[in-house]
Design a protein around this motif. Structure first.
Motif, short mmCIF file in Angstrom:
data_model
loop_
_atom_site.label_atom_id
_atom_site.label_comp_id
_atom_site.label_asym_id
_atom_site.label_seq_id
_atom_site.Cartn_x
_atom_site.Cartn_y
_atom_site.Cartn_z
N HIS A 165 0.82 -1.21 0.00
CA HIS A 165 0.00 0.00 0.00
C HIS A 165 0.85 1.26 0.00
CE1 HIS A 165 -2.59 3.19 1.71
NE2 HIS A 165 -3.55 2.59 1.01
N GLU A 166 1.82 1.34 0.90
CA GLU A 166 2.67 2.54 0.98
C GLU A 166 3.55 2.68 -0.25
OE1 GLU A 166 2.40 4.95 3.19
OE2 GLU A 166 0.70 3.80 3.96
N ASP A 167 4.02 1.55 -0.80
CA ASP A 167 4.82 1.60 -2.03
C ASP A 167 4.01 2.17 -3.18
OD1 ASP A 167 6.95 0.52 -0.70
OD2 ASP A 167 6.73 -1.50 -1.50
N ILE A 168 2.76 1.75 -3.29
CA ILE A 168 1.90 2.27 -4.35
C ILE A 168 1.70 3.77 -4.21
CG2 ILE A 168 -0.46 2.21 -5.28
CD1 ILE A 168 -0.48 -0.80 -4.59
N LYS A 169 1.45 4.22 -2.99
CA LYS A 169 1.26 5.65 -2.76
C LYS A 169 2.53 6.43 -3.10
CE LYS A 169 -0.89 6.99 0.95
NZ LYS A 169 -1.28 7.10 2.38
N LYS A 170 3.69 5.86 -2.77
CA LYS A 170 4.94 6.54 -3.09
C LYS A 170 5.14 6.64 -4.60
CE LYS A 170 9.91 6.56 -2.22
NZ LYS A 170 11.04 6.00 -1.44
N ILE A 171 4.87 5.56 -5.32
CA ILE A 171 5.01 5.58 -6.78
C ILE A 171 4.08 6.63 -7.38
CG2 ILE A 171 4.59 4.25 -8.89
CD1 ILE A 171 5.48 1.75 -7.23
#
Length: 424
Positions: A165-171
């Motif tokens: 989830h956090e990786d997606i938001k960062k991307i």
């Protein structure tokens, strides 16, 4: 509806025809016009429904009008296998259009990383990436996503289950604010709806056959004790030459090895695949299975979603999946598109409660088949019986409080007629 009715360009229609397709699946018929019109889309469709082509075809159609090969579409997926599969589908569907793509995933060597860096720097029309490896490149500062017009999250529920989830938001923080957002998910839990609200703009919503196995799947189960499972597997595949491609799922890497040894000991052509293998080894095992050089593949859940291996005749769940929805994805490996297939599940005493949840989810009783006489009697089905907790009173995620109920004959003990209509 025929593909010729979907406003796709002649080059794409030629590729579709060359691949032998004429009729669009329901998800393709509904999604393609929305994507071509530029709208955001939140789509729920199970594996095997043609959802990958549902977003690739309109994206290829839109990008074929560009000629500068800037990165304009980003497809984020949970696994390297799915990234490779989608990249291959881009090559096939886009054979006659001037669109390029690149898969970005981990597990490779130094030269592979350099090739990814070169492509991300130079540009290509479509990037298909796993979150972790893409962030590795983003952190180094040379990736330019300022021209991206289309963001696609495929197997979104799986990515959130895997903690991305956090990786997606960062991307997403690296992308232009104005873009088209497409999210495809096999299930629609609350966390998917919450993510959609965060990143999407008034999306259209499509929901097809939520958490139900494809109609062409003939489902059945055996009630077994653990020591009966490997002999039963051998009985199930012995003499069944009509099953050219068999996929067996197990819950652990250790069991994968045990099943492979048991089958090899009986002269079956079998291979195992799990996260223990190097990337090149996994690709080789999958290639041999796809080409039918390996008849039986034994796998952990790494393959239960996202791998498009066609014409699988038989799927066997050596263990009942922990999550009821994962059953749908495991079973979804057979009966793809307009084919039929068989899915069998081996249920021990501790897995009866989990299988009862599966039957509740799919809203049907799965037929229980008696064991072969030489294996002896199996346990009596009691889906209300919870397995003992191995972690004390509180237990762990998905585990029971440890109470057992007296065994009895459950509702699924009777034969179920099943649904034998061909999958659409």
């Amino acid at each position: 509806m025929k593909f010729t009715e979907l406003a796709l360009n002649d080059q794409l229609l030629e590729a579709i025809s060359y691949m032998g397709f004429e009729e669009a699946t329901p998800i393709q018929e509904m999604a393609i016009p929305i994507i071509l019109d530029g709208g955001d889309l939140l789509a729920c469709a199970q594996t095997g429904t043609g959802k990958t082509a549902a977003f690739l075809l309109p994206i290829l159609n839109l990008l074929s009008m560009k000629s500068d090969h800037q990165i304009r579409a980003l497809i984020i997926v949970p696994t390297r296998e799915l990234a490779m599969q989608i990249d291959q589908q881009v090559q096939g569907l886009g054979y006659f259009v001037p669109v390029e793509s690149m898969a970005i995933y981990g597990g490779g060597d130094g030269p592979e990383f350099e090739q990814q860096k070169k492509t991300l720097t130079r540009g290509t029309d479509i990037i298909v990436a796993t979150p972790g490896k893409l962030i590795s490149h983003l952190n180094l500062g040379y990736v330019k996503f300022d021209q991206i017009q289309h963001l696609i999250l495929d197997e979104a529920d799986r990515m959130l289950d895997m903690g991305f989830h956090e990786d997606i938001k960062k991307i997403i923080s690296y992308l232009p604010k104005r873009r088209q957002n497409l999210m495809f998910s096999a299930t629609m839990p609350l966390k998917i709806s919450q993510l959609a609200k965060q990143i999407m703009n008034n999306p259209a919503e499509i929901s097809l056959a939520l958490s139900k196995p494809a109609e062409g799947v003939l489902q059945a189960a055996y009630l077994t004790y653990d020591h009966q499972k490997s002999p039963l597997i051998i009985e199930l595949v012995k003499g069944k030459e009509e099953y050219k491609s068999i996929l067996i799922f197990s819950s652990t890497k250790k069991k994968v090895g045990e099943i492979v040894r048991a089958l090899k000991g009986n002269n079956f052509e079998v291979a195992g695949i799990s996260s223990d293998l190097e990337q090149s080894e996994r690709e080789n095992v999958l290639a041999r299975f796809r080409s039918k050089r390996t008849r039986i593949l034994v796998a952990t859940d790494v393959l239960s979603r996202g791998i498009d291996i066609k014409d699988i005749n038989l799927v066997i769940n050596y263990d009942v999946p922990n999550d009821a929805e994962d059953y749908v994805h495991r079973v979804g490996r057979t009966a793809r598109a307009d084919t039929t297939g068989v899915a069998l599940t081996l249920i021990n005493e501790d897995d009866m409660y989990k299988f009862g949840r599966i039957e509740n989810l799919i809203e049907r009783d799965v037929m229980k088949i008696p064991l072969p006489a030489d294996l002896g009697e199996g346990p009596i089905y009691n889906p209300k019986q919870r397995p003992p907790s191995r972690f004390g009173r509180k237990g762990g995620h998905g585990r029971s409080s440890g109470q057992n109920t007296k065994s009895g004959r459950g509702r699924g003990q009777s034969r179920s007629k099943g649904n034998r209509r061909r999958s659409k």
